[in-house]
Scaffold this motif. Sequence first.
Motif, mmCIF file in Angstrom:
data_model
loop_
_atom_site.group_PDB
_atom_site.id
_atom_site.type_symbol
_atom_site.label_atom_id
_atom_site.label_comp_id
_atom_site.label_asym_id
_atom_site.label_seq_id
_atom_site.Cartn_x
_atom_site.Cartn_y
_atom_site.Cartn_z
ATOM 1 N N LEU A 323 0.784 -1.307 0.129
ATOM 2 C CA LEU A 323 -0.170 -0.125 0.106
ATOM 3 C C LEU A 323 1.014 1.036 0.072
ATOM 4 O O LEU A 323 1.731 1.379 0.919
ATOM 5 N N LEU A 324 0.585 2.051 -0.830
ATOM 6 C CA LEU A 324 1.468 3.495 -1.043
ATOM 7 C C LEU A 324 0.712 4.415 -0.359
ATOM 8 O O LEU A 324 -0.285 4.739 -0.795
ATOM 9 N N VAL A 325 1.366 4.932 0.531
ATOM 10 C CA VAL A 325 0.838 5.996 1.645
ATOM 11 C C VAL A 325 1.542 7.137 1.754
ATOM 12 O O VAL A 325 2.962 7.375 1.310
ATOM 13 N N ASN A 326 1.106 8.655 2.161
ATOM 14 C CA ASN A 326 1.575 9.500 2.332
ATOM 15 C C ASN A 326 1.942 9.801 3.805
ATOM 16 O O ASN A 326 1.835 8.851 4.446
ATOM 17 N N ALA A 327 2.414 10.983 4.140
ATOM 18 C CA ALA A 327 2.759 11.240 5.634
ATOM 19 C C ALA A 327 1.579 11.261 6.384
ATOM 20 O O ALA A 327 1.870 10.820 7.642
ATOM 21 N N ARG A 328 0.559 11.113 5.906
ATOM 22 C CA ARG A 328 -0.890 11.277 6.946
ATOM 23 C C ARG A 328 -1.345 9.771 6.851
ATOM 24 O O ARG A 328 -2.236 9.562 7.957
ATOM 25 N N ILE A 333 -2.302 6.016 -4.307
ATOM 26 C CA ILE A 333 -2.939 5.769 -6.009
ATOM 27 C C ILE A 333 -2.932 4.021 -5.788
ATOM 28 O O ILE A 333 -2.255 3.477 -5.203
ATOM 29 N N ASP A 334 -3.705 3.534 -6.896
ATOM 30 C CA ASP A 334 -3.609 2.096 -7.263
ATOM 31 C C ASP A 334 -2.115 1.884 -7.554
ATOM 32 O O ASP A 334 -1.637 2.591 -8.471
ATOM 33 N N GLU A 335 -1.532 0.954 -6.972
ATOM 34 C CA GLU A 335 -0.128 0.700 -6.814
ATOM 35 C C GLU A 335 0.202 0.085 -8.368
ATOM 36 O O GLU A 335 1.380 -0.151 -8.643
ATOM 37 N N ARG A 337 -0.648 0.933 -10.944
ATOM 38 C CA ARG A 337 -0.747 2.249 -12.131
ATOM 39 C C ARG A 337 0.897 2.323 -12.622
ATOM 40 O O ARG A 337 1.696 1.877 -11.925
ATOM 41 N N TYR A 338 1.143 2.727 -13.738
ATOM 42 C CA TYR A 338 2.275 3.074 -14.490
ATOM 43 C C TYR A 338 3.062 4.125 -13.641
ATOM 44 O O TYR A 338 2.529 5.093 -13.092
ATOM 45 N N GLY A 339 4.435 3.826 -13.764
ATOM 46 C CA GLY A 339 5.134 4.763 -12.785
ATOM 47 C C GLY A 339 5.129 6.100 -13.097
ATOM 48 O O GLY A 339 5.373 7.038 -11.882
ATOM 49 N N ALA A 340 4.684 6.545 -14.185
ATOM 50 C CA ALA A 340 4.660 8.209 -14.361
ATOM 51 C C ALA A 340 3.479 8.673 -13.597
ATOM 52 O O ALA A 340 3.152 9.880 -13.319
ATOM 53 N N ALA A 341 2.237 7.795 -13.537
ATOM 54 C CA ALA A 341 1.197 8.109 -12.915
ATOM 55 C C ALA A 341 1.341 8.164 -11.355
ATOM 56 O O ALA A 341 0.785 8.975 -10.872
ATOM 57 N N VAL A 342 2.070 7.441 -10.826
ATOM 58 C CA VAL A 342 2.451 7.306 -9.496
ATOM 59 C C VAL A 342 3.421 8.462 -9.282
ATOM 60 O O VAL A 342 3.030 9.287 -8.336
ATOM 61 N N GLY A 343 4.324 8.817 -10.165
ATOM 62 C CA GLY A 343 5.226 9.776 -10.079
ATOM 63 C C GLY A 343 4.495 11.309 -9.897
ATOM 64 O O GLY A 343 4.719 12.439 -9.120
ATOM 65 N N GLU A 344 3.586 11.574 -10.871
ATOM 66 C CA GLU A 344 2.781 12.796 -10.926
ATOM 67 C C GLU A 344 1.800 12.796 -9.718
ATOM 68 O O GLU A 344 1.773 13.891 -9.097
ATOM 69 N N GLU A 345 1.230 11.880 -9.099
ATOM 70 C CA GLU A 345 0.434 11.919 -7.914
ATOM 71 C C GLU A 345 1.037 12.377 -6.895
ATOM 72 O O GLU A 345 0.849 13.249 -6.108
#
Length: 529
Positions: A323-328, A333-335, A337-345
Amino acid sequence: MEPLRADVVVAGFGAAGACAALEAAEAGADVLVLDRFQGGGATTISGGVVYAGGGTAQQRDAGVTDSAEAMYAYLRHETGDVVSERTLRAFCEGSTEMIRWLERHGVPFEGSLCPDKTSYPGNRHYLYYSGSEASGAFREVATPAPRGHRAKGRGTSGKALFKPLAAAVRHRATVLPQTRVRRLLQSADGTVTGVLATTLRDAPGWARATHRVLGQWSAKPGIYVPALRKLLNRRVAAIEARFAREVEISARGVILTAGGFIANRDWVREHAPAYRGGLQLGTAGDDGSGIELGRSAGGATAELGRVSAWRFLTPPSAFLGGLLVNARGERVIDESRYGAAVGEELITRHDGRGWLLLDDELVRRARAQRDVQWFQRLQTRYLLRRGRVVGSSIEEVARRAGIDPGGLAKTVAAAADGPDPMGKPADFTHRLGTPPYSLVDVSIRPSLAFPCPMLTLGGLVVDEDSGMVLDGDRRPIPGLYAAGRTAVGICSRSYVSGLSLADCVFSGRRAGAHSGRTLRELDKNENVF
């Protein structure tokens, strides 16, 4: 130095320039290709992946069923309206022929299908899912199919793609390396009539040899060490300042294929200030000079703020279950997804910061995966050693990583109940179980061990039927064309692996064919009268 003359001048000798030169030459034009270095550009340091589908021979060999309509449906959803429906359909419907055309010019492909979802396959596989086709939201749009056609060659395959194209060009056109276009020549009515360039053609042999070696080192390994690249580029510029001589080249058509502007820090800061700290996926030639040449002639630009930043979570494929999470502690994002979509998010909504939550089973599976490239193996080792914190509970691992424990606990609970909240397909999901738990830091920051490659996507606005550069009033500038990342194209809104090179082939061929045909028609009309 005596003036030179050609029917068509191609400024930039990467994939787009090579394809433009081949089509122009095949249409009967006398073609001169110019490049500041030795040719290859960003193509040779790329993965050599061409996005293609609709039923290519490689897909059929792998037992894959695909159609141009399914390919179009996916790309329309992925790329938006950056090009017209007609252009995108032409790209999809001509996709299988594009691969055959590349093969006729010596580019090797193979239908060995990669069994795992990955950012880039190992040396046993040359066909793979190179975008978000198999991700949740896109499965509803079109039946997924692997469309990443990697040129057959060990390691990253950019050289395997470019080398045969370059050889084909040298059989049909003249290539003048170590030549830098400084200015476009125009007649009183604005028609582009040639270029003014500086060249090392007549420089001492040692100067040309030194320039060649410095250019090669600047591209690689310089791409990984910015300070080294900067030093080498200063020496390149010093050689050019001392020995390059000015030459005027007359032409009836000029095609700009000089790449993007990821190497121009001022431009990136101006147009895409959020995208910093990444690995510049390009050479020193990707400095925006081709775009600036077009603008100097009145050309319009668009999508200059679009940058593709890749934060790949795979390989290892086991990471897709995390699960990809932020500081909170919130899901990003749906893990799958393509790497550019992950990077942009991550960059646009989470300050570039992210952590991947794994359990003990996923870590063990990640360590066991073997069919990967050497650099992917090193990255996995780095992430699981220096980029990871471990805890016996969700709360403990969150505290150690500096993440909100309550937010992370809620995210884990939501992912455990029913369908994945982010729409991740069931074949990629994993219910977190056995501790210890790990949080792997996948944040975007300057890092040689785990870099975030970036490239620019915008450029000159071109007519979609011809590739001619358009001015601010959407009128073609006579005699001027652009292709590849110097121009706005199919991948200029959203990028997946292979789509830029495929667009280089598509747009390069379009510009070359149109310029060659136009000159042939003009010659016919002159002969009539």
